[in-house]
Design a protein around this motif. Structure first.
Motif: not given
Lengths: 276, 683
Positions: A158-160, A203-213
């Motif tokens: 919902a946020l990016f 775990e961090k490698a799977d995160l999308d920095p624009s969404l999983d912050f």
């Protein structure tokens, strides 16, 4: 919940048993519009209601363009006239941690708390009982802040976050899918992240920095402090916090509707470990 | 040329052949386009939009290029006059296109392009490269049909006009694509002046550069830029070739933006996920239609419930929230004569237990007898009395099956008071707690329901009144009067009165005593009976006669709630008017502070109680589990059981020495006795 979709959101959140009477809803609709205009907020959220003994506090929050910036909190006793609350500080938190029990409903009420303080009088050091007065407004501010930090929820996507820093509402967010909606990991805390750095590199490698912050709800302690349920078949997912009973988050999968509301006494449920 | 014509739509531009070698040369020299400049897009709004193609390329040479739509330079800088810009989609085509010097030149359509223009070209950037090198002759792209917008303008043989003219055209072009004047003006087919062609490309270049820079400008909010977005969109359209693409162009745009966020391509659509909601909806629809009733779902549920059981009265009690599922509770009163079978079974098991324990005691005569005597189980109350006055049914969801909750026993209530556990939503979950709860979640639920009802079911004063006065008082009806009935003469109390004073409300459910029952059960009596039976053996146990247990008394029925105890200075009830704006229609709402979630409301004449919450009592102090009791003195201490230390070495030796001495002494005694005897004999 967003003031724009107030009526719908109240309906969806009513499964927890807390609602508002029609005249209060009507007053909220108009007064929140005015608040938005007067204070020039980007979004106004109706945060909820804290039940006091004599009267209830209705709380609203105003957000600016950056969704993670500190919010302005307002309260009202009659859903019409709103007063701004001071921002929360750490000292307030320390001060009000000693106050227990219900809110009275009178914002000018002062709690008295006797403390033993060491007073240096020349060479003598002796303890004195000092009566500290804590205003109910202060307590209100710090409780709202604690609840926000602990249990305010937003679905993933919902946020990016933009590379420049500010966090924006994602206009292309169409809701979580059903399989995602049932997992606790698709929901984030709506506050500055504290645990992201502790994740392993894998775990961090799977995160999308624009969404999983933001921090996810999955790793909240104690485990199991969220109750996630589907209502109306699969048309609505409701998360209830067990740590702060009264906080309800709802989301209709595949739609943009989501929001949270707190209706309760404003007390933390410290007995949670015994109750699970 | 053929290509061009094929590609064309009605444009006003006339494609023309350009090609004189000398033009080429000049063109080459004035290769304007800086490589990398997007070609000015000619957005030919073509037939769809019905717009005029706009200005034709300014150059008199009319080299126009139809650029692929990817480069939607709205501003349309016209390509340098002598260049045939190409809009070929691929450089290869470009190469092909450029076959001979006579290839038609395309003039750029410098009309501004409407972003929604559908162009099917994906490689926009090629053009710039094309532009850069090739000679002017390019042709129209091979896919003419896709480029509806492309300007296949005719080539002019004219050289670009003077710079000034071009410039003015440029400016005009930038303004509005719908200006036909531009096109008209561009149609001057004056002889181009090769000389000026060198100057105008510079202006055009700058214009093109500006246009492209604008498109590449990154949005401050999202980090995307229009250029990339449009190119992605067009790529997608070209790949998928949807029908009526113009109508769904906005959705396509949104999808492209969203695709930016999702990483994996999940082409499988999980349609079956939506099925559960359809199933529940179907079920509920059936219920709605079945009773031919209209109204709240709840009533229908009860309707079905009443069909299945012989029910006299049924009421919605409330909702208890759980971790995985919630409970919707209905309070039901059975008609007389029902539901007695369960009682008999319970009695049988109790008797058996007693028999076993007696048998055990006889066998254990040799071992020290344990003094432990289990506290006597307090029998539960009869149906339809006290805490079991109503039977409760629960279901997890409206439309779900109703399950009957078992009756509650006093032991369960007593222990339920000591524990605090969340409900999970499944009735067979075991409750793991200390003190151990006798039963599973259905029993715990029933116990909590009983406590909540006893604590919070209130009614306006006068609504209920006692039945006929009962003569007997002491022995049987010790707990107070039980029966009450509705008062037919009840006239109602003003709503404001109900709100102001708590004494206008009374409890109409019996208070549960600490023992766990509503009616006091005296365990002392039974003990006396047992002792009479087993006089001899149990004389010792007379000492264990239980102390006289004070009779537990609770507030009698129909006491006003103003008598309720406060908790730490918090009044037990909070009253409100539902609305401050319209007091004449408001109802009085009573909120319990002791059981958060319990509400009672009334409009003066009618009233109702219900509960929505987690099912726990409020306590300002945190919950502390009870401490395990101290170890019980089970056996009497005596020499048989008491442990003694083993004697140490010195003690043992001393003992043996003493023994030896005793033996000696004994022997001497014997000898002396014998001697004496002998002496006696002699005497």
């Amino acid at each position: 919940m967003d003031a724009e979709s107030l009526l719908l959101s109240l309906e969806l959140a009513s499964g927890s048993g807390q609602g508002l009477s029609p005249d209060r809803r009507a007053s909220l609709l108009t007064s929140l519009m005015l608040v938005k205009r007067d204070y020039r907020y980007d979004r106004v959220l109706f945060w909820g209601r804290i039940l006091g003994l004599v009267a209830d506090y209705y709380i609203a929050q105003g957000l600016s363009e950056d969704q993670l910036a500190p919010r302005k909190t307002l309260y009202s006793l009659n859903c019409m006239e709103w007063s701004l609350l001071p921002p929360a500080t750490d000292e307030m938190m320390v001060q009000t941690s000693v106050v227990k029990g219900r809110f009275t409903g009178d914002p000018s009420h002062e709690y008295e708390h006797t403390e033993l303080q060491k007073v240096n009088d020349g060479e003598k050091v002796f303890e004195e009982e000092v009566v500290v007065q804590i205003k109910e407004e202060t307590r209100l501010v710090s409780i709202i802040d604690q609840i926000d930090k602990a249990v305010s929820v937003i679905p993933r996507g919902a946020l990016f976050k933009t590379p420049f820093g500010p966090v924006h509402v994602n206009r292309t967010f169409e809701g979580l899918s059903l399989s995602q909606a049932k997992k606790l990991s698709s929901y984030f805390h709506f506050r500055e992240p504290v645990e992201l750095k502790n994740k392993t590199l894998l775990e961090k490698a799977d995160l999308d920095p624009s969404l999983d912050f933001l921090d996810s709800l999955e790793h909240d302690i104690p485990k199991g402090s969220w109750s996630i349920q589907m209502e109306r078949g699969n048309a609505l997912v409701v998360l209830r916090s067990l740590l702060w009973p009264g906080l309800t988050f709802f989301h209709a999968p595949r739609t943009k509707n989501c929001g949270y509301i707190y209706v309760g006494t404003g007390e933390k449920n410290i007995d949670l470990p015994f109750m699970l | 040329m053929e290509d061009l014509t094929s590609l064309k739509q009605e444009d006003n531009q006339e494609p023309e052949e350009a090609e004189q070698p000398w033009e080429e040369i000049t063109a080459a020299s004035s290769q304007d386009p800086v490589p990398g400049l997007p070609e000015p897009l000619e957005s030919e709004q073509g037939p769809e939009t019905g717009l005029q193609p706009g200005s034709s390329p300014p150059q008199s040479s009319q080299s126009r290029t139809s650029t692929p739509l990817n480069d939607l330079t709205g501003l349309g800088a016209s390509s340098p006059p002598s260049f045939p810009q190409e809009p070929t989609s691929t450089p290869s085509t470009l190469a092909l296109a450029r076959q001979d010097l006579w290839s038609p030149w395309k003039s750029d359509k410098t009309t501004s392009v409407i972003p929604e223009a559908r162009t099917a070209h994906s490689n926009h950037l090629e053009q710039s490269s094309d532009k850069g090198e090739s000679a002017p002759h390019q042709k129209c792209q091979s896919e003419g049909n896709t480029f509806q917008q492309s300007q296949q303008t005719k080539h002019h043989l004219h050289e670009p006009k003077d710079a000034s003219h071009n410039n003015s055209k440029l400016k005009e072009l930038r303004l509005d694509i719908f200006q036909e004047e531009d096109s008209n003006s561009n149609y001057d087919l004056d002889h181009p002046e090769p000389g000026t062609s060198e100057v105008t490309p510079n202006m055009l270049e700058i214009a093109i550069q500006n246009a492209k820079a604008y498109l590449l400008k990154t949005s401050s909010k999202s980090g995307l830029n229009l250029y990339d977005h449009l190119s992605n969109m067009l790529t997608k359209i070209l790949d998928e070739r949807p029908e009526n693409a113009v109508d769904i162009i906005e959705n396509i745009s949104q999808d492209v933006k969203m695709a930016h966020f999702s990483k994996k391509l999940d082409t499988l659509q999980n349609e079956y996920e939506m099925l559960p909601i359809y199933e529940t909806a179907e079920k509920q629809k059936a219920l709605f239609l079945q009773g031919n009733l209209e109204g709240a779902d709840q009533e229908l549920e009860d309707e079905i419930l009443t069909d299945a059981h012989p029910i006299q009265r049924c009421r919605f009690w409330g909702k208890i929230l759980g971790l995985e599922m919630n409970y919707i509770v209905a309070e039901v009163e059975f008609r007389e004569g029902e539901d007695e079978e369960e009682m008999e079974e319970e009695d049988v098991t109790e008797e058996r237990d007693n028999g076993d324990s007696e048998a055990d005691e006889d066998d254990e005569d040799e071992l020290p007898k344990s003094l432990y005597k289990a506290p006597q189980a307090i029998p539960k109350e009869e149906s339809r009395t006290g805490a079991n006055k109503y039977v409760y049914f629960v279901c997890n969801e409206p439309g779900g099956p109703w399950v009957k909750l078992p009756s509650v026993t006093p032991a369960q209530i007593v222990i339920a008071r000591k524990i605090k556990k969340f409900f999970t939503g499944r009735l067979d979950t075991p409750i793991i707690s200390y003190p151990p709860f006798p039963g599973n979640e259905s029993n715990y639920l029933r116990a909590q329901i009983a406590r909540i009802s006893a604590g919070t079911h209130v009614s306006p004063l006068g609504f209920y009144q006692f039945g006929e006065e009962e003569g007997e008082e002491e022995e049987e009806v010790e707990g107070g009067r039980e029966s009450f009935e509705e008062n037919p003469d009840f006239e109602g109390i003003q709503v404001t009165d109900l709100v102001e004073s708590l004494s206008n409300w009374v409890h109409h459910v019996q208070h549960i005593l600490p023992q766990g029952r509503c009616n006091w059960f005296n365990p002392v009596q039974k003990n006396e009976e047992e002792e009479e039976e087993e006089d001899e053996e149990k004389e010792e146990e007379e000492k264990e006669e239980p102390d006289y247990i004070g009779q537990e008394v609770g507030p009698p029925l129909l006491t006003p709630i103003s008598e309720d105890l406060e908790i730490q200075n918090i009044p037990p009830w909070t009253t409100r008017l539902s609305s401050n704006l319209i007091p004449q229609y408001a109802i009085a709402v009573l909120r319990s502070n002791l059981w958060p979630g319990a509400y009672a409301f009334s409009n003066g004449k009618k009233f109702e109680n219900f509960y929505i919450g987690w099912g726990h009592k409020y306590s300002p102090d945190s919950y502390t589990p009870p401490v395990p009791p101290p170890v019980y003195q089970e056996y009497p201490s005596g020499p048989e059981i008491t442990e003694m230390d083993d004697p140490s070495v010195e003690e043992e030796q001393a003992f043996r020495a003493a023994q030896a001495a005793a033996e000696l002494a004994a022997e001497e005694n014997e000898e002396t006795e014998e001697d004496e005897d002998e002496e006696d004999e002699y005497d």
